[in-house]
Design a protein around this motif. Structure first.
Motif, mmCIF file in Angstrom:
data_model
loop_
_atom_site.group_PDB
_atom_site.id
_atom_site.type_symbol
_atom_site.label_atom_id
_atom_site.label_comp_id
_atom_site.label_asym_id
_atom_site.label_seq_id
_atom_site.Cartn_x
_atom_site.Cartn_y
_atom_site.Cartn_z
ATOM 1 N N LEU A 49 0.828 -1.211 0.000
ATOM 2 C CA LEU A 49 0.000 0.000 0.000
ATOM 3 C C LEU A 49 0.864 1.264 0.000
ATOM 4 O O LEU A 49 1.836 1.362 0.755
ATOM 5 N N VAL A 50 0.529 2.196 -0.874
ATOM 6 C CA VAL A 50 1.219 3.487 -0.946
ATOM 7 C C VAL A 50 0.174 4.587 -1.069
ATOM 8 O O VAL A 50 -0.970 4.339 -1.438
ATOM 9 N N GLU A 51 0.604 5.800 -0.779
ATOM 10 C CA GLU A 51 -0.284 6.949 -0.900
ATOM 11 C C GLU A 51 0.027 7.663 -2.215
ATOM 12 O O GLU A 51 1.190 7.908 -2.535
ATOM 13 N N VAL A 52 -1.000 7.957 -2.981
ATOM 14 C CA VAL A 52 -0.853 8.701 -4.237
ATOM 15 C C VAL A 52 -1.673 9.975 -4.110
ATOM 16 O O VAL A 52 -2.870 9.914 -3.789
ATOM 17 N N GLU A 53 -1.029 11.113 -4.347
ATOM 18 C CA GLU A 53 -1.739 12.391 -4.244
ATOM 19 C C GLU A 53 -2.929 12.416 -5.193
ATOM 20 O O GLU A 53 -2.874 11.876 -6.287
ATOM 21 N N LYS A 54 -3.987 13.035 -4.766
ATOM 22 C CA LYS A 54 -5.248 13.196 -5.493
ATOM 23 C C LYS A 54 -6.054 11.905 -5.584
ATOM 24 O O LYS A 54 -7.038 11.851 -6.300
ATOM 25 N N MET A 55 -5.640 10.867 -4.865
ATOM 26 C CA MET A 55 -6.447 9.648 -4.776
ATOM 27 C C MET A 55 -6.941 9.548 -3.341
ATOM 28 O O MET A 55 -6.153 9.659 -2.403
ATOM 29 N N PRO A 56 -8.233 9.336 -3.148
ATOM 30 C CA PRO A 56 -8.801 9.378 -1.796
ATOM 31 C C PRO A 56 -8.345 8.219 -0.906
ATOM 32 O O PRO A 56 -8.280 8.373 0.307
ATOM 33 N N LYS A 57 -8.046 7.075 -1.498
ATOM 34 C CA LYS A 57 -7.651 5.903 -0.708
ATOM 35 C C LYS A 57 -6.243 5.477 -1.072
ATOM 36 O O LYS A 57 -5.726 5.820 -2.138
ATOM 37 N N ALA A 67 1.131 6.941 -13.941
ATOM 38 C CA ALA A 67 0.566 7.934 -14.855
ATOM 39 C C ALA A 67 1.419 9.192 -14.768
ATOM 40 O O ALA A 67 2.017 9.478 -13.726
ATOM 41 N N ASP A 68 1.492 9.912 -15.865
ATOM 42 C CA ASP A 68 2.297 11.124 -15.906
ATOM 43 C C ASP A 68 1.827 12.101 -14.826
ATOM 44 O O ASP A 68 0.634 12.340 -14.665
ATOM 45 N N GLY A 69 2.775 12.626 -14.062
ATOM 46 C CA GLY A 69 2.467 13.584 -13.009
ATOM 47 C C GLY A 69 2.117 12.965 -11.669
ATOM 48 O O GLY A 69 1.846 13.684 -10.703
ATOM 49 N N MET A 70 2.108 11.648 -11.588
ATOM 50 C CA MET A 70 1.734 10.957 -10.350
ATOM 51 C C MET A 70 2.750 11.260 -9.244
ATOM 52 O O MET A 70 3.958 11.252 -9.478
ATOM 53 N N VAL A 71 2.250 11.562 -8.053
ATOM 54 C CA VAL A 71 3.094 11.811 -6.880
ATOM 55 C C VAL A 71 2.809 10.711 -5.870
ATOM 56 O O VAL A 71 1.694 10.608 -5.351
ATOM 57 N N ILE A 72 3.824 9.887 -5.595
ATOM 58 C CA ILE A 72 3.676 8.695 -4.768
ATOM 59 C C ILE A 72 4.480 8.855 -3.493
ATOM 60 O O ILE A 72 5.629 9.292 -3.534
ATOM 61 N N LYS A 73 3.866 8.480 -2.384
ATOM 62 C CA LYS A 73 4.554 8.511 -1.087
ATOM 63 C C LYS A 73 4.556 7.091 -0.535
ATOM 64 O O LYS A 73 3.502 6.553 -0.197
ATOM 65 N N THR A 74 5.731 6.494 -0.439
ATOM 66 C CA THR A 74 5.812 5.113 0.042
ATOM 67 C C THR A 74 5.970 5.031 1.552
ATOM 68 O O THR A 74 5.680 3.998 2.143
ATOM 69 N N GLU A 75 6.432 6.099 2.166
ATOM 70 C CA GLU A 75 6.684 6.067 3.610
ATOM 71 C C GLU A 75 5.882 7.118 4.367
ATOM 72 O O GLU A 75 6.305 7.553 5.444
ATOM 73 N N SER A 76 4.739 7.513 3.833
ATOM 74 C CA SER A 76 3.902 8.477 4.554
ATOM 75 C C SER A 76 3.343 7.792 5.803
ATOM 76 O O SER A 76 3.191 6.565 5.829
ATOM 77 N N VAL A 80 2.384 3.743 6.097
ATOM 78 C CA VAL A 80 3.087 2.899 7.070
ATOM 79 C C VAL A 80 2.103 2.305 8.068
ATOM 80 O O VAL A 80 2.162 1.113 8.380
ATOM 81 N N LYS A 81 1.178 3.122 8.547
ATOM 82 C CA LYS A 81 0.181 2.634 9.509
ATOM 83 C C LYS A 81 -0.691 1.543 8.890
ATOM 84 O O LYS A 81 -1.005 0.538 9.531
ATOM 85 N N ALA A 85 -1.013 -2.395 10.048
ATOM 86 C CA ALA A 85 -2.311 -3.039 10.324
ATOM 87 C C ALA A 85 -2.442 -4.332 9.538
ATOM 88 O O ALA A 85 -2.936 -5.339 10.059
ATOM 89 N N VAL A 86 -1.984 -4.327 8.279
ATOM 90 C CA VAL A 86 -2.025 -5.549 7.464
ATOM 91 C C VAL A 86 -1.139 -6.615 8.096
ATOM 92 O O VAL A 86 -1.538 -7.779 8.215
ATOM 93 N N MET A 87 0.059 -6.236 8.507
ATOM 94 C CA MET A 87 0.985 -7.195 9.124
ATOM 95 C C MET A 87 0.386 -7.759 10.414
ATOM 96 O O MET A 87 0.465 -8.963 10.663
ATOM 97 N N GLU A 88 -0.226 -6.911 11.205
ATOM 98 C CA GLU A 88 -0.856 -7.369 12.442
ATOM 99 C C GLU A 88 -1.951 -8.384 12.137
ATOM 100 O O GLU A 88 -2.042 -9.429 12.777
#
Length: 93
Positions: A49-57, A67-76, A80-81, A85-88
């Motif tokens: 699971l990663v966070e992508v700007e402008k995507m609600p989930k 996609a062009d212009g995509m902003v991805i956060k792998t360690e937000s 991480v939370k 939760a998945v690991m738990e």
């Protein structure tokens, strides 16, 4: 080529790649269990699971195409939370 940003670093990648493939090509590791490059994508474990700007989930990196212009956060904190939760859940079952 698609221009994407992963954790603040800009990369030009093939637009046919998934987020996890683009990240690995550029030396960024995203935790995963079920993804394997030689197998079809199942996306069941939810460890990528990663966070992508402008995507609600949060999205799974193994099945989400870049996609062009995509902003991805792998360690937000949110990503991480969610992975914790998945690991738990996996350890409980």
């Amino acid at each position: 080529m698609a221009k994407i940003t992963i954790d603040g670093k800009v990369f030009e990648v093939d637009p046919k790649l998934t987020i996890i493939q683009a990240a690995l090509e550029n030396g960024i590791t995203i935790p995963h269990f079920c993804w394997q490059p030689r197998l079809s994508v199942s996306g069941n474990c939810r460890m990528c699971l990663v966070e992508v700007e402008k995507m609600p989930k949060l999205v799974i990196a193994c099945a989400t195409q870049v996609a062009d212009g995509m902003v991805i956060k792998t360690e937000s904190p949110r990503a991480v939370k969610a992975r914790q939760a998945v690991m738990e859940f996996l350890l409980i079952t």
